[in-house]
Every structure is written in structure tokens, then in C-alpha cells.
Write a protein that holds these residues in place. Structure first.
Motif, PDB file in Angstrom:
ATOM      1  N   UNK A   1      41.822  26.961  41.237  1.00  0.00           N
ATOM      2  CA  UNK A   1      41.237  28.175  41.797  1.00  0.00           C
ATOM      3  C   UNK A   1      41.957  29.415  41.259  1.00  0.00           C
ATOM      4  N   UNK A   2      43.278  29.340  41.227  1.00  0.00           N
ATOM      5  CA  UNK A   2      44.056  30.469  40.718  1.00  0.00           C
ATOM      6  C   UNK A   2      43.786  30.690  39.234  1.00  0.00           C
ATOM      7  N   UNK A   3      43.658  29.600  38.489  1.00  0.00           N
ATOM      8  CA  UNK A   3      43.388  29.708  37.058  1.00  0.00           C
ATOM      9  C   UNK A   3      42.067  30.426  36.806  1.00  0.00           C
ATOM     10  N   UNK A   4      41.015  30.060  37.554  1.00  0.00           N
ATOM     11  CA  UNK A   4      39.725  30.718  37.368  1.00  0.00           C
ATOM     12  C   UNK A   4      39.758  32.165  37.853  1.00  0.00           C
ATOM     13  N   UNK A   5      40.504  32.435  38.907  1.00  0.00           N
ATOM     14  CA  UNK A   5      40.622  33.822  39.375  1.00  0.00           C
ATOM     15  C   UNK A   5      41.245  34.694  38.293  1.00  0.00           C
ATOM     16  N   UNK A   6      42.277  34.170  37.620  1.00  0.00           N
ATOM     17  CA  UNK A   6      42.923  34.932  36.554  1.00  0.00           C
ATOM     18  C   UNK A   6      41.980  35.112  35.361  1.00  0.00           C
ATOM     19  N   UNK A   7      41.115  34.143  35.081  1.00  0.00           N
ATOM     20  CA  UNK A   7      40.156  34.292  33.984  1.00  0.00           C
ATOM     21  C   UNK A   7      39.175  35.432  34.271  1.00  0.00           C
ATOM     22  N   UNK A   8      38.737  35.529  35.543  1.00  0.00           N
ATOM     23  CA  UNK A   8      37.834  36.635  35.894  1.00  0.00           C
ATOM     24  C   UNK A   8      38.523  37.986  35.679  1.00  0.00           C
ATOM     25  N   UNK A   9      39.812  38.062  35.951  1.00  0.00           N
ATOM     26  CA  UNK A   9      40.540  39.326  35.781  1.00  0.00           C
ATOM     27  C   UNK A   9      40.836  39.595  34.305  1.00  0.00           C
TER      28      UNK A   9
ATOM     29  N   UNK B   1      39.745  37.814  31.353  1.00  0.00           N
ATOM     30  CA  UNK B   1      38.771  37.554  30.290  1.00  0.00           C
ATOM     31  C   UNK B   1      37.391  38.155  30.565  1.00  0.00           C
ATOM     32  N   UNK B   2      36.943  38.113  31.805  1.00  0.00           N
ATOM     33  CA  UNK B   2      35.568  38.486  32.102  1.00  0.00           C
ATOM     34  C   UNK B   2      35.417  39.894  32.657  1.00  0.00           C
ATOM     35  N   UNK B   3      36.516  40.541  33.032  1.00  0.00           N
ATOM     36  CA  UNK B   3      36.439  41.809  33.772  1.00  0.00           C
ATOM     37  C   UNK B   3      35.679  42.878  32.997  1.00  0.00           C
ATOM     38  N   UNK B   4      35.965  43.044  31.701  1.00  0.00           N
ATOM     39  CA  UNK B   4      35.307  44.101  30.920  1.00  0.00           C
ATOM     40  C   UNK B   4      33.796  43.913  30.901  1.00  0.00           C
ATOM     41  N   UNK B   5      33.346  42.686  30.663  1.00  0.00           N
ATOM     42  CA  UNK B   5      31.907  42.420  30.628  1.00  0.00           C
ATOM     43  C   UNK B   5      31.269  42.627  31.998  1.00  0.00           C
ATOM     44  N   UNK B   6      31.960  42.195  33.038  1.00  0.00           N
ATOM     45  CA  UNK B   6      31.412  42.340  34.395  1.00  0.00           C
ATOM     46  C   UNK B   6      31.270  43.817  34.756  1.00  0.00           C
ATOM     47  N   UNK B   7      32.296  44.617  34.450  1.00  0.00           N
ATOM     48  CA  UNK B   7      32.239  46.040  34.776  1.00  0.00           C
ATOM     49  C   UNK B   7      31.174  46.750  33.951  1.00  0.00           C
TER      50      UNK B   7
END
Length: 233
Positions: free
Chosen positions: A200-208, A210-216
């Protein structure tokens, strides 16, 4: 009433090459065959410490009175194997290390009286309880010391020498427990296992990371299309 548990035969000797962590999940890359064995003076528990911090845990039996090592070792082997008798709960690795210190204190006290565990009577147990409470430890530390003593009764089926009676049946021990009840609001929920938290922590860090720029960027695009509606039909 006498039970089969009370009259069990003297436990068989544990083979010296028994792997003390055989019943525990180990860290990645840890090799069970390279972990501590029963005959060794020091049991290294670190391979079974699954949290991310690199904490070193070990049980050093050279710090136990030599005459009582053969009593301490089978107790802590049972704790590591989670071979718990009725009424006892399995312990985490770090808790076992904590109880080792409490048990060691008691065994040195027994050694000072030049007695076996079986030879201790109720008054002896009360004397030790008074000694522990006189130290004015925290409630948690006192409970640890009390429980460590009782383990030499609760795990009597695996011990070559054990207490002859349950300390918790002593009125002095019961009185302390009544006065020092655990707070009703204490969180007694078991720790979430490392095997669950880590992904869970690993995926949370990926969202922050790796994915944050695309999501924003996607959110900004969505907000642009959802701008104020044109007036009129």
C-alpha cells in the motif's frame, strides 16, 4: 483439579541444531539455514524483523544465570514458534525481545535465592512482586515483568523446571491488577502486518512520485472544460 496438561511428562530435550526462527516469516534474502540454532549462546532475531527500519534484535543467553539457561531457552523457543498454551497470545519479535529482559531479571532473582523455580512458594512470588512494584516502573513495564514471571507457569509443559503455582491466583497479584486496569480507550487492535502495509505504501509513493504530474494536468484540463457555462440557451 489435575489435568493432563499438569501431569505431562518431562519435555524432551531440544536438538541443538534446531533453527529457532523456523516458524517465523523472514526478510527478503534471509536464508533460514543461516539463522540461529538452539545450541548457540546468542539468537539473532533480526532476520524475522519485517519492518523497514534495520533494527538489530537478539537474545543473549550469556546474560542469564548459567544454571537457568536450560529453562530460559525452551521458553523463548516456544514464544518464537508461537507454540502458545491456552490463554496466551502470540508475541511479535520485538515483544519477545522485551520479555527476554523481564524474564532475565526474574531468573537472576531466583538464582540469588539459590532455589529452583519449582521450589518457589506463594510468599516468594509475593516478595518478587513487591520488589518489582517498589521500582516504580511504568504500568506497561510492570505488566511486562508480571507476565514474564507467569510465563514460567503458563508454558510449564515445555520447561524442565517451572513454577509450582499460577502467580495470578495470589491475592497480592490480583489486587495490583484491579487497581491498575488498562484504560478502556486504549487501542488494542493488532498491528497491520508489514506484508499488507508495504504494498500500500509503495503504491501511495508511486502516485506521488510518478503519477502526480499527469493527474494534476488532467485535473486542470477537466476544470478548463468545466468552466462557467455560457449564458442563455
Amino acid at each position: 483439579m489435575t489435568t493432563a496438561f499438569d501431569t505431562a511428562a518431562r519435555p524432551a530435550a531440544v536438538p541443538g541444531d534446531t533453527l529457532v526462527l523456523a516458524g517465523r516469516p523472514l526478510r527478503d534474502h534471509a536464508v533460514l539455514e543461516e539463522t540461529s540454532r538452539y545450541a548457540e549462546d546468542v539468537w539473532v532475531l533480526t532476520p524475522a524483523w519485517l519492518r523497514a527500519d534495520q533494527k538489530t534484535l537478539r537474545l543473549d543467553f550469556t546474560l542469564v544465570p548459567p544454571a537457568l539457561v536450560d529453562v530460559a531457552k525452551p521458553l523463548f523457543l516456544a514464544l518464537l514458534a508461537q507454540d502458545t498454551p491456552p490463554g496466551e497470545l502470540p508475541l511479535a519479535i520485538d515483544s519477545i525481545r522485551t520479555y527476554f529482559g523481564c524474564a532475565r531479571r526474574f531468573l537472576w532473582w531466583v538464582h540469588g535465592r539459590d532455589r529452583t523455580l519449582r521450589e518457589l512458594d506463594g510468599e516468594d512470588l509475593d516478595d518478587y512482586h513487591r520488589e518489582i512494584t517498589a521500582l516504580r516502573l511504568s504500568g506497561g513495564a510492570t505488566r511486562c515483568n508480571r507476565r514474564a514471571v507467569r510465563m514460567f507457569w503458563a508454558y510449564r509443559n515445555v520447561l524442565p523446571d517451572h513454577l509450582g503455582q499460577d502467580p495470578l491466583r495470589r491475592s497480592l497479584w490480583q489486587a495490583w491488577a484491579r487497581v491498575h486496569r488498562r484504560a478502556g480507550g486504549e487501542n488494542l487492535t493488532d498491528r497491520i502486518p508489514e506484508q499488507v502495509v508495504a504494498p500500500l505504501l509503495s503504491w501511495a509513493m508511486r502516485w506521488v512520485d510518478d503519477f502526480a504530474d499527469d493527474v494534476l494536468a488532467a485535473r486542470a484540463e477537466r476544470d478548463r472544460h468545466r468552466g462557467p457555462a455560457a449564458r442563455g440557451p
